[in-house]
Design a protein around this motif. Structure first.
Motif, PDB file in Angstrom:
ATOM      1  N   THR A  36      50.997  16.828  36.725  1.00  0.00           N
ATOM      2  CA  THR A  36      52.479  17.002  35.827  1.00  0.00           C
ATOM      3  C   THR A  36      51.503  16.736  34.650  1.00  0.00           C
ATOM      4  O   THR A  36      52.221  17.429  33.664  1.00  0.00           O
ATOM      5  CB  THR A  36      53.116  15.711  35.882  1.00  0.00           C
ATOM      6  N   THR A  37      50.572  16.775  33.987  1.00  0.00           N
ATOM      7  CA  THR A  37      50.045  17.270  32.200  1.00  0.00           C
ATOM      8  C   THR A  37      49.349  18.220  32.803  1.00  0.00           C
ATOM      9  O   THR A  37      48.542  18.791  31.814  1.00  0.00           O
ATOM     10  CB  THR A  37      49.191  16.329  32.023  1.00  0.00           C
ATOM     11  N   SER A 118      43.941  13.696  31.376  1.00  0.00           N
ATOM     12  CA  SER A 118      45.184  13.944  31.342  1.00  0.00           C
ATOM     13  C   SER A 118      46.159  12.583  31.371  1.00  0.00           C
ATOM     14  O   SER A 118      47.292  13.415  32.067  1.00  0.00           O
ATOM     15  CB  SER A 118      46.245  15.181  30.643  1.00  0.00           C
ATOM     16  N   ASP A 119      45.765  11.271  32.051  1.00  0.00           N
ATOM     17  CA  ASP A 119      46.998  10.461  32.622  1.00  0.00           C
ATOM     18  C   ASP A 119      46.172   8.966  31.537  1.00  0.00           C
ATOM     19  O   ASP A 119      45.354   8.671  31.630  1.00  0.00           O
ATOM     20  CB  ASP A 119      46.190  10.482  33.591  1.00  0.00           C
ATOM     21  N   SER A 120      47.429   8.329  31.345  1.00  0.00           N
ATOM     22  CA  SER A 120      47.405   7.111  30.305  1.00  0.00           C
ATOM     23  C   SER A 120      46.270   6.052  31.235  1.00  0.00           C
ATOM     24  O   SER A 120      45.634   5.127  31.356  1.00  0.00           O
ATOM     25  CB  SER A 120      48.287   6.499  30.280  1.00  0.00           C
ATOM     26  N   THR A 133      39.345   7.257  28.978  1.00  0.00           N
ATOM     27  CA  THR A 133      40.894   6.478  28.203  1.00  0.00           C
ATOM     28  C   THR A 133      41.874   7.695  28.487  1.00  0.00           C
ATOM     29  O   THR A 133      41.492   8.881  28.364  1.00  0.00           O
ATOM     30  CB  THR A 133      40.413   6.631  26.777  1.00  0.00           C
ATOM     31  N   GLY A 134      42.870   7.918  28.703  1.00  0.00           N
ATOM     32  CA  GLY A 134      43.999   8.189  28.851  1.00  0.00           C
ATOM     33  C   GLY A 134      44.404   9.640  27.637  1.00  0.00           C
ATOM     34  O   GLY A 134      44.329   8.633  26.109  1.00  0.00           O
ATOM     35  N   MET A 135      44.382  10.432  27.496  1.00  0.00           N
ATOM     36  CA  MET A 135      44.475  11.573  26.367  1.00  0.00           C
ATOM     37  C   MET A 135      46.089  12.778  27.015  1.00  0.00           C
ATOM     38  O   MET A 135      46.170  12.879  28.054  1.00  0.00           O
ATOM     39  CB  MET A 135      43.563  12.500  25.808  1.00  0.00           C
ATOM     40  N   GLY A 136      46.045  13.381  25.872  1.00  0.00           N
ATOM     41  CA  GLY A 136      47.701  14.024  25.962  1.00  0.00           C
ATOM     42  C   GLY A 136      46.687  15.612  26.551  1.00  0.00           C
ATOM     43  O   GLY A 136      45.235  15.899  26.679  1.00  0.00           O
ATOM     44  N   SER A 137      47.777  16.596  26.660  1.00  0.00           N
ATOM     45  CA  SER A 137      46.965  18.155  27.581  1.00  0.00           C
ATOM     46  C   SER A 137      46.128  19.029  26.181  1.00  0.00           C
ATOM     47  O   SER A 137      45.593  18.800  26.689  1.00  0.00           O
ATOM     48  CB  SER A 137      48.039  19.092  27.930  1.00  0.00           C
ATOM     49  N   SER A 138      46.344  19.019  25.071  1.00  0.00           N
ATOM     50  CA  SER A 138      45.721  19.697  24.554  1.00  0.00           C
ATOM     51  C   SER A 138      43.919  19.046  24.021  1.00  0.00           C
ATOM     52  O   SER A 138      43.435  19.162  23.909  1.00  0.00           O
ATOM     53  CB  SER A 138      46.727  18.948  23.144  1.00  0.00           C
ATOM     54  N   ASP A 139      44.370  17.496  23.844  1.00  0.00           N
ATOM     55  CA  ASP A 139      42.727  16.631  24.071  1.00  0.00           C
ATOM     56  C   ASP A 139      41.859  17.115  24.581  1.00  0.00           C
ATOM     57  O   ASP A 139      40.810  17.280  24.998  1.00  0.00           O
ATOM     58  CB  ASP A 139      42.893  15.084  23.699  1.00  0.00           C
ATOM     59  N   VAL A 215      46.277  -0.414  29.541  1.00  0.00           N
ATOM     60  CA  VAL A 215      46.603   0.466  28.493  1.00  0.00           C
ATOM     61  C   VAL A 215      47.991  -0.401  28.883  1.00  0.00           C
ATOM     62  O   VAL A 215      48.877   0.207  27.269  1.00  0.00           O
ATOM     63  CB  VAL A 215      46.792   1.342  29.199  1.00  0.00           C
ATOM     64  N   LYS A 220      43.207   1.319  24.028  1.00  0.00           N
ATOM     65  CA  LYS A 220      42.784   1.750  24.327  1.00  0.00           C
ATOM     66  C   LYS A 220      41.389   2.294  25.621  1.00  0.00           C
ATOM     67  O   LYS A 220      41.168   3.203  26.420  1.00  0.00           O
ATOM     68  CB  LYS A 220      41.620   2.968  22.888  1.00  0.00           C
TER      69      LYS A 220
END
Ligand code: SF4
Lengths: 417, 176
Positions: A36-37, A118-120, A133-139, A215, A220
């Protein structure tokens, strides 16, 4: 200077002297996306327009959240991710292989690693001593392209555990209790680090449940030291060469110390709609539930199915309560079949869903109706989480979930065991 | 490292929400099938938190909320749909870690301040370089906490992807 686990790992991977508050650029040992991400990650990655993934052997695509796909748009997203994996040479785990965090624990995570997903709930791998650690798609797109990421070195809360968990009380109850104490944002930007004599009796599968929910207190990362339990787990997974001991320095600086005597814990239930809204099960006793969901990256492991099967052995779910069970991975499912747990659960009226996220995020497989209540072993009970903002989600351990399925209402598992 | 912030002064109206607005409330998981169709997805922005949001938001408005904004999942679609709805900056008392990073990566400024002093519909003027907010309706002035030099560098490039396209790397933070 004496270092916490987080500072130690970040020092090693950034080749600098990392202390809380510093911003470092660190090498990434594993970067992954889920379905999904992942599509947005792929689009961002393609915009960067680099020469492919820096380290394809350290990159993974997991198809787990909408698996199998319930909609053509999601099927197309899966096709996009399959193409990306083919073209870049990264690993791919298919529909039915399991939830990303469980597969990362089974096949990839090692003590001392830096893992970004890309998942929390990427924090789950902290159970194995990985800074995950989880990050968003850009990271994650940037981490795939560069093989590194930037991180602010977190301050650490030390959670000192003593005693052993009483009968009927599990790692899930421990973490629900802790999140209630800290609050849903009480550890924002911080690392939680677990320590104390109790760790000798807390297995890696249990640690995965605890780290998974770090989380939910805003943290983090949720870190366990790498010790004999870690070695045992990695050996069982055929990865004994991935083991290395990893402990914090004795006089490391901690921002806060929290002590917990496990003997004093009780089964816990989080009430809708926040995870920190947790109470002892006695307060929830008798609340009617239309669905029980056992599974997810929090509590879909073999040990969770074992305890559920033990409670449901020779019993039936209440006629008004659906019982959904989702093993966290293919390995968990086959072992649960070999051990007879699946048969027991099916005979008790359970529906066995394929390994994956299933009902957890409200996309498919177990969406709740208006006004319905569900007791789930997942990690989140936010409004709308299971697909319907007019439904109520309660969180608890697999034992409490299994006991509650029998009565059709929230039940203290100690009354049935 | 001296970095300038984009569009130093922003003007707009506040749309106010409460505490603990999760990413499930910002863009529910049930719309995951629309995630490769962002204009369609953005029509559902904040639908479970405030069903009137989409009909009343105007380009340049500010989203103002309380504690722990954006808690929950790592979906970057959350700041994406907020941005696509027309929001030019987010003002909150506190924010979840991943959401904060995602918003900056999308080029959306997130300012931390005492948002209890802002009411729905207030006219605000934000000075990004100084991290201050003037409430033109109430006459008050708020000071916001500053973001780190690396994050403000990412923001000034318009987000992480343009930043990486330009620098080909993370330029480590130097003391200013
Ligand atoms: S099982 Fe639930 S919490 Fe875990 S990764 Fe899947 S959707 Fe997220």
């Amino acid at each position: 200077m004496a270092k916490t686990l987080a500072e130690k790992i970040l020092t090693d991977k950034s080749k600098s002297d990392a202390s809380a508050g510093d911003v470092v650029v660190a090498n990434v040992d594993l970067a992954f996306v889920q379905d999904t991400t992942g599509p947005l990650t792929v689009r961002q990655f393609e915009k960067i327009n680099f020469q492919g993934i820096a380290k394809p052997q350290n990159a993974v695509v997991f198809l787990d959240h909408a698996a199998p796909s319930p909609a053509r748009q999601l099927s197309n997203d899966h096709a996009l991710l399959r193409r990306f994996a083919r073209e870049t040479g990264c690993h791919i785990y298919e529909v039915g292989d399991g939830v990303c965090h469980q597969l990362v624990a089974e096949y990839f995570a090692k003590p001392g690693d830096i893992i970004v997903g890309s998942d929390s709930h990427t924090v789950t791998a902290g159970a194995l001593g990985a800074f995950a650690t989880g990050m968003g798609s850009s990271d994650v797109a940037a981490a795939l392209a560069l093989g590194k990421t930037w991180l602010r070195v977190p301050e650490t809360f030390l959670i000192n555990l003593k005693g052993t968990l009483p009968e009927g009380v599990y790692a899930k109850d421990l973490i629900l209790y802790l999140i209630n104490q800290i609050g849903a944002d009480g550890a924002t930007y911080k690392a939680l680090e677990f320590a104390g004599e109790a760790l000798a009796h807390i297995t890696v599968p249990e640690r995965l449940t605890v780290a998974n929910m770090a989380v939910e207190a805003g943290a983090k990362v949720g870190l366990f030291p790498s010790d004999e339990e870690t070695q045992k787990f990695l050996t069982t997974q055929g990865r004994s060469d991935n083991y290395k001991p990893l402990y914090p320095d004795a006089d490391a600086h901690y921002e806060q110390l929290i002590s917990l005597n496990l003997l004093e814990l009780e089964p816990m239930v989080s009430f809708p709609h926040t995870v920190d809204n947790a109470y002892s099960v006695s307060k929830a006793k008798g609340i009617k539930i239309q669905q029980v969901f056992i599974g997810t990256c929090t509590n879909g492991r073999l040990e969770d199915l074992a305890v559920s099967a033990r409670i449901l052995q020779g019993k039936r779910r209440s006629p008004g309560t659906r019982l959904l069970v989702t093993p966290a991975s293919r390995q968990v499912l086959t072992q649960a079949i070999d051990n007879g747990y699946i048969k027991t659960l099916i005979e008790a009226g359970a529906i066995i869903l394929p390994p994956g996220c299933a009902a957890c995020l409200g996309l498919h497989q177990g969406v709740l109706g208006d006004g319905e209540a569900c007791l789930s072993t997942a990690n989140r009970n936010f409004k709308g989480r299971m697909g319907n903002p007019k439904a109520m989600i309660y969180l608890a351990s697999p034992a409490t979930a299994a006991a509650s399925a029998i009565r059709g209402e929230i039940t203290d598992p100690r009354e049935i065991m | 490292m001296i970095t300038k912030m984009p569009d130093m002064i922003l003007k707009g109206n506040a749309i106010k929400l409460g505490d603990n607005i999760s990413t499930d409330l910002i863009i529910p998981g049930r719309y995951a099938h629309l995630r490769s169709n962002l204009p369609q997805l953005a029509k559902h922005a904040l639908e479970d938190a405030d069903p009137t949001f989409i009909s009343r938001v105007k380009p340049g408005d500010f989203l103002v909320a309380g504690k722990n904004f954006g808690l929950g999942s790592s979906r970057e679609h959350a700041p994406v749909v907020i941005k696509m709805a027309g929001i030019s900056a987010i003002l909150v008392e506190s924010t979840a870690r991943i959401f904060f990073r995602n918003a900056i990566n999308q080029g959306v400024p997130v300012l931390l301040c005492d948002t209890a002093k802002i009411s729905d519909g207030d006219k605000l003027e934000i000075d990004l370089a100084r991290s201050t907010v003037a409430n033109l309706t109430s006459g008050g002035r708020l000071t916001c906490s500053k973001v780190s030099p690396l994050m403000s560098a990412i923001l000034s490039e318009g987000g992480l992807i343009p930043y990486i396209q330009k620098h080909k790397d993370f330029v480590p933070e130097r003391a200013t």
